[in-house]
Design an enzyme around this catalytic site. Structure first.
Site, short mmCIF file in Angstrom:
data_model
loop_
_atom_site.label_atom_id
_atom_site.label_comp_id
_atom_site.label_asym_id
_atom_site.label_seq_id
_atom_site.Cartn_x
_atom_site.Cartn_y
_atom_site.Cartn_z
N ASP A 7 -6.79 -2.88 -1.87
CA ASP A 7 -8.25 -2.86 -1.77
C ASP A 7 -8.68 -1.98 -0.60
O ASP A 7 -9.53 -1.10 -0.74
CB ASP A 7 -8.76 -4.30 -1.59
CG ASP A 7 -10.26 -4.34 -1.38
OD1 ASP A 7 -10.98 -3.66 -2.12
OD2 ASP A 7 -10.71 -5.06 -0.45
N LYS A 66 3.90 -5.17 5.10
CA LYS A 66 3.65 -5.67 6.45
C LYS A 66 4.66 -6.77 6.68
O LYS A 66 4.34 -7.87 7.15
CB LYS A 66 2.19 -6.16 6.55
CG LYS A 66 1.70 -6.47 7.95
CD LYS A 66 1.64 -5.26 8.90
CE LYS A 66 1.49 -5.75 10.33
NZ LYS A 66 1.72 -4.69 11.34
N TYR A 85 -5.33 -13.04 -3.04
CA TYR A 85 -6.42 -13.16 -4.03
C TYR A 85 -6.20 -14.34 -4.98
O TYR A 85 -6.87 -14.43 -6.00
CB TYR A 85 -6.53 -11.86 -4.84
CG TYR A 85 -7.31 -10.79 -4.12
CD1 TYR A 85 -6.78 -10.14 -3.01
CD2 TYR A 85 -8.59 -10.42 -4.54
CE1 TYR A 85 -7.50 -9.15 -2.35
CE2 TYR A 85 -9.31 -9.43 -3.88
CZ TYR A 85 -8.76 -8.80 -2.79
OH TYR A 85 -9.47 -7.82 -2.14
N ASP A 98 -0.21 -0.59 8.45
CA ASP A 98 -0.94 -0.06 9.61
C ASP A 98 -0.56 1.40 9.84
O ASP A 98 -1.41 2.26 10.07
CB ASP A 98 -0.76 -0.93 10.87
CG ASP A 98 0.68 -1.35 11.13
OD1 ASP A 98 1.56 -1.10 10.28
OD2 ASP A 98 0.94 -1.92 12.21
N ASP A 119 -10.23 2.28 -0.46
CA ASP A 119 -11.49 2.74 0.16
C ASP A 119 -11.19 3.85 1.17
O ASP A 119 -11.96 4.81 1.30
CB ASP A 119 -12.21 1.60 0.88
CG ASP A 119 -13.31 0.93 0.04
OD1 ASP A 119 -13.09 0.77 -1.18
OD2 ASP A 119 -14.38 0.57 0.59
C1 IPM Z 1 -12.93 -3.99 -5.17
C2 IPM Z 1 -13.77 -5.00 -4.45
C3 IPM Z 1 -13.37 -6.42 -4.83
C4 IPM Z 1 -11.92 -6.64 -4.40
C5 IPM Z 1 -14.29 -7.50 -4.21
C6 IPM Z 1 -15.74 -7.26 -4.56
C7 IPM Z 1 -13.89 -8.89 -4.59
O1 IPM Z 1 -13.75 -4.79 -3.08
O2 IPM Z 1 -12.87 -4.02 -6.42
O3 IPM Z 1 -12.38 -3.10 -4.51
O4 IPM Z 1 -11.67 -7.07 -3.26
O5 IPM Z 1 -11.04 -6.40 -5.21
MN MN Z 2 -12.81 -2.92 -2.51
#
Ligand code: IPM
Ligand code: MN
Ligand code: NAD
Length: 379
Positions: free
Chosen positions: A269, A212, A137, A245, A273
């Site tokens: 990130d 990783k 990032y 993984d 999710d």
């Molecule tokens: C998050 C999002 C961001 C990230 C994107 C929108 C840049 O996916 O906050 O999880 O990758 O951090």
């Molecule tokens: Mn995200």
């Protein structure tokens, strides 16, 4: 009476819809718990960008920095190519205010079905702790034609500034691109330190650290080493490195086996999710971006253009981000009451009163009202 100024950046898509509810709930809590809140709105996002041709006006971050905390909805819009809004607004906020500690809790909630089977009596209570400033990032990269890329890339973070020079030559020539990942001991060490301290507070015996290093030993072997060195001053915690993984494989098979999961930026990130998906959905996934200056609270999800404007957005992730915000401000009782209210609302509501995401029929504003109603029982 304590008084807080809260910067609010609703952003795009469902951002304004969920933030409207988060704000309603925060105002209701202020009344009940004897503090006052002044909101200051920042109308940035796709609309502003399309109208003015810039993501932000000069001085906007300084204005936000004056607040006690920032509540953000989401950014990103199909009319704007991916990049500028995410980079210059969302990520820029994290970097500018050096919000190095990204907390992304995922818990199982009563009444909320999950897509995996847990052993009798087991619960999911995972805290993904994501390093929030480095890794891939850094926004250091370039693309080029003719088999030759030469890039000079200055960068700045809260902990340091620097520059990278990269020359990439390909024979025979082909169009190419690269992105540099960077991890420093300063940034990895501080987030690891916080992760172990949080794990101690939570009474954990283990911290899993995603890695990783088998494929990317320079970057993640270094990360592993810094994390392991930091672990030495936390003898009650056992550090377990786990290949990311394998983590993605193990999480759905036994999510109750994980507590604090420390991740580098990109893995954090993705894994957050995944843990959101394991515990009822992105509409329940709150997050905190903590720094020594302005901290930012936001749902893990994005602007969800596929459901924006339909009333189907679940505002609970934004509402639970308010709970994290209140904890951060030291309003612990209000934070706990809010979490309790969300819990009762989820446990006690008939199906039609639940968010669409949970196969219910309550539009976004109704969910906000019902959480406020549930607060009555939590003082
Ligand atoms: C998050 C999002 C961001 C990230 C994107 C929108 C840049 O996916 O906050 O999880 O990758 O951090
Ligand atoms: Mn995200
Ligand atoms: P997303 O999180 O916006 O949506 C993923 C899926 O989850 C969609 O099907 C969406 O409808 C659903 N969803 C998300 N939040 C929900 C909620 N509160 N209630 C019900 N359903 C919900 O991810 P995406 O589609 O990859 O990204 C859309 C845009 O958002 C892109 O522009 C992306 O860059 C941006 N984004 C921003 C942030 C942020 O601002 N923090 C985070 C992630 C993505």
């Amino acid at each position: 009476m304590p008084s807080y100024e809260i910067a609010v950046l609703p952003g795009d898509g469902i951002g304004p819809e969920v933030i409207c509810e988060a704000r309603k709930v925060l105002s209701a809590l202020a009344l009940r718990f004897g503090f006052s809140v002044r909101f200051r709105d920042f109308p940035f996002g796709a609309e502003y960008y399309l109208k003015h041709g810039v993501v932000l006006p000069e001085g906007a971050f300084d204005d936000m920095g004056a607040a006690d905390a920032l509540l953000l909805g989401a950014v990103g819009d199909p009319r704007v190519p991916p990049g500028p809004l995410e980079q210059e607004l969302l990520l820029a906020l994290r970097f500018r205010f050096d919000q190095f500690l990204n907390l992304r809790p995922s818990r199982s909630w009563p009444g909320v079905p999950i897509p995996v089977n847990l052993p009798e009596g087991a619960e999911i209570d995972i805290l993904v702790i994501r390093e929030n400033t480095e890794d891939f990032y850094m926004n250091l990269g370039a693309a080029g034609q003719g088999g030759h890329i030469r890039a000079e890339m200055p960068f700045r973070r809260g902990l340091y500034e620097g520059a990278a020079q990269v020359e990439l030559a390909l024979d025979p020539p082909t169009e190419a691109a690269f992105t540099l990942g960077v991890i420093t001991s300063a940034a990895a060490g501080r987030v690891a330190e916080r992760a172990f301290a949080i794990a101690e507070e939570r009474g954990e015996r283990v911290v899993h650290a995603a890695t990783k290093s088998n494929a990317l030993p320079h970057l993640y072997g270094f990360w592993d080493r810094v994390v392991a060195e930091t672990a030495r001053s936390h003898p009650t915690i056992k550090l377990k490195h786990i290949n990311v993984d394998n983590l993605a494989y193990q999480l759905p098979r036994g999510p109750h086996n994980f507590g604090v999961v420390l991740c580098t930026n990109l893995f954090g990130d993705i894994i957050s999710d995944l843990t959101a998906g394991l515990t009822g959905g992105l509409g329940l996934a709150a997050s905190a971006n903590i720094g020594d200056g302005l901290s930012m609270f936001e749902p893990v999800h994005g602007s969800a253009p596929d459901i924006a404007g339909t009333g189907k957005a679940n505002p609970l992730a934004a509402i639970l981000s308010v709970s994290l915000l209140l904890s951060h401000l030291g309003e612990r009782q209000a934070a706990l009451a809010l979490e309790g209210a969300v819990r009762s609302y989820l446990a006690d509501s008939p199906r039609r009163s639940l968010p669409f995401e949970l196969e219910g029929g309550a539009p976004c504003p109704r969910v906000g009202d019902l959480v406020i109603h549930a607060l009555e029982g939590h003082r």
